[in-house]
Enzyme design. Structure first.
Site, PDB file in Angstrom:
ATOM      1  N   ASP A 107     -16.962 -12.705 -28.339  1.00 43.14           N
ATOM      2  CA  ASP A 107     -17.475 -12.542 -29.696  1.00 43.14           C
ATOM      3  C   ASP A 107     -17.905 -13.899 -30.240  1.00 43.14           C
ATOM      4  O   ASP A 107     -17.517 -14.954 -29.721  1.00 43.14           O
ATOM      5  CB  ASP A 107     -16.428 -11.910 -30.611  1.00 43.14           C
ATOM      6  CG  ASP A 107     -15.235 -12.827 -30.854  1.00 43.14           C
ATOM      7  OD1 ASP A 107     -14.634 -13.280 -29.859  1.00 43.14           O
ATOM      8  OD2 ASP A 107     -14.900 -13.108 -32.016  1.00 43.14           O
ATOM      9  N   GLU A 129     -11.867 -13.182 -31.186  1.00 42.90           N
ATOM     10  CA  GLU A 129     -11.243 -14.466 -31.476  1.00 42.90           C
ATOM     11  C   GLU A 129     -11.782 -15.075 -32.763  1.00 42.90           C
ATOM     12  O   GLU A 129     -11.018 -15.594 -33.589  1.00 42.90           O
ATOM     13  CB  GLU A 129     -11.456 -15.423 -30.299  1.00 42.90           C
ATOM     14  CG  GLU A 129     -10.591 -16.691 -30.361  1.00 42.90           C
ATOM     15  CD  GLU A 129     -11.202 -17.797 -31.193  1.00 42.90           C
ATOM     16  OE1 GLU A 129     -10.444 -18.707 -31.616  1.00 42.90           O
ATOM     17  OE2 GLU A 129     -12.425 -17.770 -31.438  1.00 42.90           O
TER      18      GLU A 129
END
Length: 465
Positions: free
Chosen positions: A103, A169
């Site tokens: 991500d 994250e």
């Protein structure tokens, strides 16, 4: 008669030959806008996870490759999709867990980008794009190193490998602890490599041996039951903005150093080669604006606490009126010295703010997010193997460094796998501008990082526990 090349030489050749493909695959990943923040399209994060899953399967190395998620504690929600791939160790070899995240941060103001953020663009030896450095490059270092290992060693490969590519994250890793608990057996390893940090510079590799923790929260300052006319009552009634400005100013002393009792400082030596000019160059600090704090610059950003106000809810300039504001909310982000619990740091800051609230202002605290710092035990064999691999892969002597930022989930790894040796590495250099417009990856750093990790994997495959 020619002799067969050595195992390290074979791995080196395979890693070097695989770099063009790894960069092409990195470009494909950068094109996927996998932002895991609320309000963004979860389908893009799913698409990114599927792309990573296909890359893991393509190595031909794993016995199992799956996309999984986990519950977010305290909610009925599920976390973002992660990729988990595993193969068991054979013949007494160790198992290594390779972590990165797929991500990315939101783009922010797209007009500040010199090229489209999700269109990978090469300029002056750098690959520009959101996630090009943080952390899709980390994903592709793992994939590229595994490809090289498989190509060079074939069926002689005995190393156990778990590949964990997280999907949230940047959004706070809210389901991380649950994911570890759900998949503890699959993730258990002798060595853990977290490829989400940086290097000393574009040519010098580094092993991150300390990370500051974080304590982030929202504070609301209230002084009035309702808004009032500033002309009629100003001068007698304390508005919330005045109280907030006065209160926030107590967090720092005249030098800009944190002035909160109860926040600790780690006593550790730092390199002396990092100058004020280096700071100006890397941080974008213009001439005339002075650095804050005391002692060496690296001690300030590695070993001491810092406090930053990162957001404020108040009337905008456009909507300003002659009104006394009844309440103001701010987001306070503190970085906590390695070795101090983030919860203790938060309590110290909250106590300071309550004690210094001016004019009897009422304070409320919420949205508390805590993450402990990290200190590496550098005496283990995995650290020695990593340093040797850095030296071989980059061609220069590696350094140990601290990082002023935080990777809070590492504390979860330490709690869940206390016997594992944790290596924090990365492919960012000081000019990567992670989280900022024009994020980029130094291409030579990527090449060296991939080669160094492939050589580390070969070293571990030759080690019998």
């Amino acid at each position: 008669m020619t002799s067969e090349p050595s195992r390290p030489a074979s791995v080196r050749d395979a890693a070097t030959g695989g770099i063009p493909a790894a960069l092409a695959d990195l470009g494909a990943l950068v094109r996927i806008p996998s932002v895991a923040f609320p309000g963004f399209d979860r389908a893009e994060v799913q698409r990114s996870a599927e792309a990573v899953k296909a890359l893991a399967e393509g190595t031909g190395l794993f016995e199992s490759v799956q996309i999984r998620d986990a519950a977010i504690p305290g909610t009925e929600e599920r976390g973002m999709p992660a990729v988990l791939a595993t193969r068991a160790a054979r013949n007494g070899r160790p198992t290594i867990l390779l972590y990165a995240h797929h991500d990315v941060q939101p783009v922010g103001d797209e007009t500040l980008w010199d090229s489209p953020p999700f269109e990978p663009t090469v300029r002056d030896g750098r690959l520009y794009g959101r996630g090009a450095a943080d952390d899709k490059a980390g994903v592709m270092v793992h994939i590229g190193a595994l490809r090289a290992l498989r190509e060079a060693l074939g069926d002689d490969l005995d190393l156990g490998v778990a590949l964990f590519i997280e999907g949230e994250e940047e959004a706070g890793s809210r389901s991380f602890a649950s994911f570890l608990a759900d998949n503890a057996d699959a993730l258990r390893a002798d060595v853990i490599v977290v490829a989400d940090s940086g290097n000393w510079d574009a040519v010098t590799p580094a092993l991150t041996v300390s990370l500051r923790g974080n304590a982030r929260f929202t504070m609301t300052v209230c002084t009035l039951e309702h808004a009032s006319h500033s002309g009629m009552f100003g001068g007698a009634v304390p508005d919330a903005m005045m109280a907030t400005v006065r209160l926030l100013s107590t967090l720092w002393d005249e030098d800009g150093a944190v002035a909160v009792e109860g926040l600790t400082v780690r006593d550790a030596a730092t390199p002396t080669t990092y100058t004020e000019q280096t700071l100006r160059d890397e941080a974008g600090l213009p001439e005339g604006v002075q650095p804050v704090g005391r002692d060496s610059i690296l001690s300030r950003i590695w070993n001491k606490p810092s406090i930053t106000v990162t957001g404020i809810d108040a009337p905008s300039v456009r909507n300003a009126s002659n009104t006394l504001s009844p309440e103001i909310s701010v987001v306070i982000s503190a970085r906590v010295a390695p070795g101090q619990a983030a919860g203790d740091a938060y309590q110290a800051i909250a106590a300071h703010l309550r004690a210094h609230a001016p004019f009897g202002a009422q304070l409320e605290f919420g949205d508390v997010d805590l993450g402990d710092g990290f200190l590496v035990d550098t005496s283990g064999w995995a650290v020695a193997d990593a340093r040797d691999s850095f030296r071989d892969g980059y061609g220069v002597e590696p350094v140990d460094l601290g990082v002023g930022g935080s990777i809070p989930f590492i504390a979860d790894l330490v709690r869940t796998f206390p016997e594992a040796q944790i290596l924090v590495t990365g492919v960012e250099d000081p000019h990567a501008r992670a989280h900022s417009p024009n994020e980029s990856l130094h291409l030579d750093t990527f090449r060296h990082a991939l080669l160094a990790e492939a050589l580390l994997l070969e070293r571990l495959d030759a080690r019998t526990l």
